[in-house]
Design a protein around this motif. Structure first.
Motif, PDB file in Angstrom:
ATOM      1  N   GLN A   1      -8.960  19.969  -8.955  1.00 14.15           N
ATOM      2  CA  GLN A   1      -8.635  18.586  -9.300  1.00 14.15           C
ATOM      3  C   GLN A   1      -9.035  17.576  -8.219  1.00 14.15           C
ATOM      4  O   GLN A   1      -9.625  16.534  -8.541  1.00 14.15           O
ATOM      5  CB  GLN A   1      -7.148  18.454  -9.634  1.00 14.15           C
ATOM      6  N   PRO A   2      -8.752  17.828  -6.932  1.00 16.28           N
ATOM      7  CA  PRO A   2      -9.197  16.851  -5.930  1.00 16.28           C
ATOM      8  C   PRO A   2     -10.724  16.680  -5.910  1.00 16.28           C
ATOM      9  O   PRO A   2     -11.226  15.572  -5.673  1.00 16.28           O
ATOM     10  CB  PRO A   2      -8.686  17.442  -4.607  1.00 16.28           C
ATOM     11  N   THR A   3     -11.445  17.771  -6.176  1.00 15.85           N
ATOM     12  CA  THR A   3     -12.902  17.672  -6.238  1.00 15.85           C
ATOM     13  C   THR A   3     -13.331  16.849  -7.441  1.00 15.85           C
ATOM     14  O   THR A   3     -14.247  16.020  -7.351  1.00 15.85           O
ATOM     15  CB  THR A   3     -13.533  19.071  -6.297  1.00 15.85           C
ATOM     16  N   LEU A   4     -12.676  17.057  -8.582  1.00 18.52           N
ATOM     17  CA  LEU A   4     -12.974  16.262  -9.767  1.00 18.52           C
ATOM     18  C   LEU A   4     -12.738  14.778  -9.493  1.00 18.52           C
ATOM     19  O   LEU A   4     -13.558  13.927  -9.869  1.00 18.52           O
ATOM     20  CB  LEU A   4     -12.118  16.732 -10.947  1.00 18.52           C
ATOM     21  N   ASP A   5     -11.644  14.469  -8.836  1.00 16.94           N
ATOM     22  CA  ASP A   5     -11.346  13.068  -8.505  1.00 16.94           C
ATOM     23  C   ASP A   5     -12.440  12.480  -7.617  1.00 16.94           C
ATOM     24  O   ASP A   5     -12.868  11.334  -7.815  1.00 16.94           O
ATOM     25  CB  ASP A   5      -9.987  12.969  -7.813  1.00 16.94           C
ATOM     26  N   GLU A   6     -12.906  13.269  -6.641  1.00 16.84           N
ATOM     27  CA  GLU A   6     -13.967  12.807  -5.741  1.00 16.84           C
ATOM     28  C   GLU A   6     -15.270  12.586  -6.497  1.00 16.84           C
ATOM     29  O   GLU A   6     -15.940  11.551  -6.316  1.00 16.84           O
ATOM     30  CB  GLU A   6     -14.182  13.837  -4.628  1.00 16.84           C
ATOM     31  N   VAL A   7     -15.636  13.530  -7.349  1.00 16.59           N
ATOM     32  CA  VAL A   7     -16.906  13.432  -8.081  1.00 16.59           C
ATOM     33  C   VAL A   7     -16.886  12.247  -9.033  1.00 16.59           C
ATOM     34  O   VAL A   7     -17.890  11.543  -9.205  1.00 16.59           O
ATOM     35  CB  VAL A   7     -17.183  14.758  -8.818  1.00 16.59           C
ATOM     36  N   ARG A   8     -15.747  11.983  -9.657  1.00 22.19           N
ATOM     37  CA  ARG A   8     -15.645  10.861 -10.599  1.00 22.19           C
ATOM     38  C   ARG A   8     -15.874   9.509  -9.929  1.00 22.19           C
ATOM     39  O   ARG A   8     -16.252   8.542 -10.590  1.00 22.19           O
ATOM     40  CB  ARG A   8     -14.273  10.887 -11.278  1.00 22.19           C
ATOM     41  N   ARG A   9     -15.651   9.443  -8.625  1.00 22.92           N
ATOM     42  CA  ARG A   9     -15.867   8.171  -7.929  1.00 22.92           C
ATOM     43  C   ARG A   9     -17.353   7.854  -7.768  1.00 22.92           C
ATOM     44  O   ARG A   9     -17.721   6.707  -7.501  1.00 22.92           O
ATOM     45  CB  ARG A   9     -15.175   8.207  -6.563  1.00 22.92           C
ATOM     46  N   THR A  10     -18.200   8.877  -7.939  1.00 17.08           N
ATOM     47  CA  THR A  10     -19.641   8.691  -7.720  1.00 17.08           C
ATOM     48  C   THR A  10     -20.480   8.927  -8.974  1.00 17.08           C
ATOM     49  O   THR A  10     -21.494   8.253  -9.178  1.00 17.08           O
ATOM     50  CB  THR A  10     -20.129   9.645  -6.612  1.00 17.08           C
ATOM     51  N   PHE A  11     -20.046   9.872  -9.807  1.00 17.23           N
ATOM     52  CA  PHE A  11     -20.864  10.298 -10.941  1.00 17.23           C
ATOM     53  C   PHE A  11     -20.142  10.066 -12.260  1.00 17.23           C
ATOM     54  O   PHE A  11     -18.905   9.992 -12.310  1.00 17.23           O
ATOM     55  CB  PHE A  11     -21.189  11.792 -10.822  1.00 17.23           C
ATOM     56  N   THR A  12     -20.926   9.976 -13.323  1.00 15.63           N
ATOM     57  CA  THR A  12     -20.364  10.013 -14.671  1.00 15.63           C
ATOM     58  C   THR A  12     -19.983  11.447 -14.989  1.00 15.63           C
ATOM     59  O   THR A  12     -20.810  12.362 -14.851  1.00 15.63           O
ATOM     60  CB  THR A  12     -21.396   9.518 -15.703  1.00 15.63           C
ATOM     61  N   VAL A  13     -18.756  11.672 -15.394  1.00 15.63           N
ATOM     62  CA  VAL A  13     -18.259  13.011 -15.691  1.00 15.63           C
ATOM     63  C   VAL A  13     -17.858  13.076 -17.163  1.00 15.63           C
ATOM     64  O   VAL A  13     -17.104  12.227 -17.646  1.00 15.63           O
ATOM     65  CB  VAL A  13     -17.053  13.377 -14.795  1.00 15.63           C
ATOM     66  N   HIS A  14     -18.371  14.076 -17.872  1.00 11.51           N
ATOM     67  CA  HIS A  14     -18.032  14.287 -19.275  1.00 11.51           C
ATOM     68  C   HIS A  14     -17.394  15.646 -19.465  1.00 11.51           C
ATOM     69  O   HIS A  14     -17.694  16.592 -18.724  1.00 11.51           O
ATOM     70  CB  HIS A  14     -19.290  14.193 -20.160  1.00 11.51           C
ATOM     71  N   ASP A  15     -16.518  15.758 -20.456  1.00  9.30           N
ATOM     72  CA  ASP A  15     -15.904  17.035 -20.783  1.00  9.30           C
ATOM     73  C   ASP A  15     -16.953  17.997 -21.338  1.00  9.30           C
ATOM     74  O   ASP A  15     -17.903  17.582 -22.024  1.00  9.30           O
ATOM     75  CB  ASP A  15     -14.799  16.853 -21.819  1.00  9.30           C
ATOM     76  N   LEU A  16     -16.769  19.269 -21.059  1.00  3.19           N
ATOM     77  CA  LEU A  16     -17.700  20.300 -21.519  1.00  3.19           C
ATOM     78  C   LEU A  16     -16.999  21.272 -22.454  1.00  3.19           C
ATOM     79  O   LEU A  16     -15.931  21.796 -22.129  1.00  3.19           O
ATOM     80  CB  LEU A  16     -18.258  21.080 -20.321  1.00  3.19           C
ATOM     81  N   THR A  17     -17.582  21.490 -23.611  1.00  4.73           N
ATOM     82  CA  THR A  17     -17.151  22.536 -24.535  1.00  4.73           C
ATOM     83  C   THR A  17     -18.389  23.176 -25.132  1.00  4.73           C
ATOM     84  O   THR A  17     -19.468  22.567 -25.175  1.00  4.73           O
ATOM     85  CB  THR A  17     -16.286  21.984 -25.686  1.00  4.73           C
ATOM     86  N   ARG A  18     -18.251  24.405 -25.611  1.00  9.40           N
ATOM     87  CA  ARG A  18     -19.358  25.048 -26.327  1.00  9.40           C
ATOM     88  C   ARG A  18     -19.731  24.235 -27.561  1.00  9.40           C
ATOM     89  O   ARG A  18     -20.906  24.092 -27.902  1.00  9.40           O
ATOM     90  CB  ARG A  18     -18.961  26.466 -26.746  1.00  9.40           C
ATOM     91  N   GLU A  19     -18.712  23.699 -28.219  1.00  3.39           N
ATOM     92  CA  GLU A  19     -18.945  22.984 -29.475  1.00  3.39           C
ATOM     93  C   GLU A  19     -19.830  21.754 -29.286  1.00  3.39           C
ATOM     94  O   GLU A  19     -20.566  21.368 -30.196  1.00  3.39           O
ATOM     95  CB  GLU A  19     -17.606  22.585 -30.110  1.00  3.39           C
ATOM     96  N   ARG A  20     -19.767  21.145 -28.116  1.00  5.18           N
ATOM     97  CA  ARG A  20     -20.558  19.931 -27.878  1.00  5.18           C
ATOM     98  C   ARG A  20     -22.054  20.189 -28.073  1.00  5.18           C
ATOM     99  O   ARG A  20     -22.792  19.308 -28.528  1.00  5.18           O
ATOM    100  CB  ARG A  20     -20.283  19.408 -26.470  1.00  5.18           C
ATOM    101  N   PHE A  21     -22.513  21.409 -27.756  1.00  7.75           N
ATOM    102  CA  PHE A  21     -23.943  21.687 -27.820  1.00  7.75           C
ATOM    103  C   PHE A  21     -24.326  22.735 -28.864  1.00  7.75           C
ATOM    104  O   PHE A  21     -25.501  23.071 -28.986  1.00  7.75           O
ATOM    105  CB  PHE A  21     -24.451  22.109 -26.436  1.00  7.75           C
TER     106      PHE A  21
ATOM    107  N   TYR B   1     -25.282  26.934 -22.231  1.00  6.43           N
ATOM    108  CA  TYR B   1     -24.667  25.974 -23.140  1.00  6.43           C
ATOM    109  C   TYR B   1     -25.701  25.253 -24.005  1.00  6.43           C
ATOM    110  O   TYR B   1     -25.433  24.930 -25.161  1.00  6.43           O
ATOM    111  CB  TYR B   1     -23.863  24.939 -22.345  1.00  6.43           C
ATOM    112  N   PHE B   2     -26.880  24.970 -23.453  1.00  3.52           N
ATOM    113  CA  PHE B   2     -27.871  24.210 -24.197  1.00  3.52           C
ATOM    114  C   PHE B   2     -28.718  25.078 -25.126  1.00  3.52           C
ATOM    115  O   PHE B   2     -29.527  24.551 -25.891  1.00  3.52           O
ATOM    116  CB  PHE B   2     -28.809  23.472 -23.229  1.00  3.52           C
ATOM    117  N   ALA B   3     -28.549  26.400 -25.062  1.00  3.63           N
ATOM    118  CA  ALA B   3     -29.446  27.295 -25.805  1.00  3.63           C
ATOM    119  C   ALA B   3     -29.370  27.074 -27.309  1.00  3.63           C
ATOM    120  O   ALA B   3     -30.389  27.067 -28.003  1.00  3.63           O
ATOM    121  CB  ALA B   3     -29.126  28.751 -25.461  1.00  3.63           C
ATOM    122  N   ALA B   4     -28.173  26.894 -27.845  1.00  4.12           N
ATOM    123  CA  ALA B   4     -27.996  26.820 -29.298  1.00  4.12           C
ATOM    124  C   ALA B   4     -28.711  25.630 -29.914  1.00  4.12           C
ATOM    125  O   ALA B   4     -29.172  25.688 -31.059  1.00  4.12           O
ATOM    126  CB  ALA B   4     -26.510  26.774 -29.638  1.00  4.12           C
ATOM    127  N   SER B   5     -28.830  24.539 -29.190  1.00  2.67           N
ATOM    128  CA  SER B   5     -29.424  23.317 -29.738  1.00  2.67           C
ATOM    129  C   SER B   5     -30.749  22.965 -29.079  1.00  2.67           C
ATOM    130  O   SER B   5     -31.280  21.870 -29.298  1.00  2.67           O
ATOM    131  CB  SER B   5     -28.449  22.141 -29.586  1.00  2.67           C
TER     132      SER B   5
END
Length: 373
Positions: free
Chosen positions: A63-83, A110-114
């Motif tokens: 979680q602290p790493t996620l908070d740090e990364v969000r301050r610099t990068f666009t972060v999106h949720d990842l699921t198998r269903e998305r791709f 993750y990107f293989a299916a699509s």
């Protein structure tokens, strides 16, 4: 990560990106584990690309790493269903990087299916994919014809060090979770399903800790290799798990399907080295077995006359304790950066590729000069 460690790591990645500079401007979509050392890799990725989005693997988020990364990068949720849905995957890519030259950085296929749809219909260009894991390597290799280059580092010699240490970390975390409920593994019967590099490391570590280890792999050559190293081998999954008090799955390709769970010994501990959906078909049991938490990372599955324990909800056991493998992880990250830069130069034709041995030698020498001084 302490400031001196951060500075040292940034300096290493600067050397890598200077030796493997990008060509034309590209955008990357980066699927990654978000562990404490990962921001340095993402900062390095900005030296070879514009990072369009970071998609953290959901079971390996600090979680602290996620908070740090969000301050610099666009972060999106990842699921198998998305791709897996072609239309949804294409819409996502258009919204995130429409009209641009894109490299997809993947962990787990993750990107293989699509991929066919993304390459064929995207308003920009998919220059290629960089894949990090054996599971993902298998997913891309299973496609009839790859529509773009896929550079896999999953079987790179630079990953051998990491895989060996991942095997040790799997056993460490398994032992810690079992001890947390007042039990121990010593002198137990254990089974390792999958005898690739990580499976072999797990089997060797278990044996060194006084467990009796049986190995099963669907590849008879791998079973011969296990036999030559003194491990007992089995001819089927059911036979392998029948007497095992600990079962660790390291195939990356559904080691246990619905019908296999019934063969587990009562009271057996079951764990995985990768995502639960990739290794264990646990979802098929939800209407059959009653599930009850024993602790935060241990779940009891029970049906009349049969019960077993699942570690870490079927996810990679070592991520419970951070999955640390030291600076060796940066060898693989450096190869991912080099592969991304290579794709920006259009060095590969459509198909599955390894990085050239000469490039790996440069990375290894740079790592040795930097971390072994």
């Amino acid at each position: 990560m302490e400031s001196p460690e951060r500075a040292r790591l940034d300096a290493f990645f600067r050397q890598i990106t200077m030796q493997f500079p990008a060509g034309n401007a590209i955008t990357t979509l980066v699927i990654t584990h978000l562990l404490p050392e990962r921001p340095a890799f993402l900062r390095a990725m900005t030296m070879v690309s514009t990072v369009g989005a970071v998609l953290p693997k959901p079971r390996s988020i600090h979680q602290p790493t996620l908070d740090e990364v969000r301050r610099t990068f666009t972060v999106h949720d990842l699921t198998r269903e998305r791709f897996t849905d072609n239309t949804g995957a294409l819409d996502y890519l258009e919204d995130t990087a429409g009209g641009r030259d894109v490299v997809l950085v993947d962990i787990g296929g993750y990107f293989a299916a699509s991929l066919d749809t993304l390459v064929g219909k995207f308003s920009g260009r998919i220059l290629g994919v960089v894949e990090d894991t054996e599971n993902g390597h298998q997913r891309y290799a299973a496609l009839d014809a790859l529509p773009c280059p896929v550079v896999s580092v999953a079987r790179s010699p630079l990953k051998d060090c990491e895989d060996h240490l991942v095997g040790r970390s799997i056993v460490f975390s398994t032992d810690a979770l079992v001890r947390a409920r007042g039990d121990i593994l010593t002198s137990r019967n254990a089974c390792v399903i999958g005898f690739g590099k990580i499976g072999r490391a797990i089997a060797q570590t278990l044996r060194a800790q006084d467990l009796r280890v049986t190995v099963y792999d669907s590849d008879p050559i791998k079973r011969v290799q296990a036999h030559s190293l003194g491990f007992r081998t089995s001819a089927s999954t059911a036979e392998a798990v029948r007497d095992a008090e600990l079962v660790l799955c390291a195939t990356g390709n559904l080691a246990l399907r619905q019908g296999n769970f019934a063969a587990l010994r009562n009271g057996a501990y079951l764990g995985s080295v990768t995502s639960s959906e990739d290794e264990l078909e646990l979802g098929s049991l939800h209407d059959l077995y009653q599930r009850s938490p024993v602790s935060a990372q241990l779940t009891r599955y029970e049906i009349t006359g049969h019960y077993f324990y699942v570690l870490a909800d079927g996810g990679a056991v070592n991520f419970v304790h951070g999955a640390a493998v030291g600076t060796y992880i940066h060898l693989v990250q450096a190869e991912i950066l080099a592969a991304t830069a290579a794709l920006s130069h259009a060095r590969f034709q459509p198909g599955l590729h390894d990085m050239p041995a000469a490039d790996r030698h440069i990375i290894a020498r740079t790592w040795l000069d930097h971390f072994e001084r």
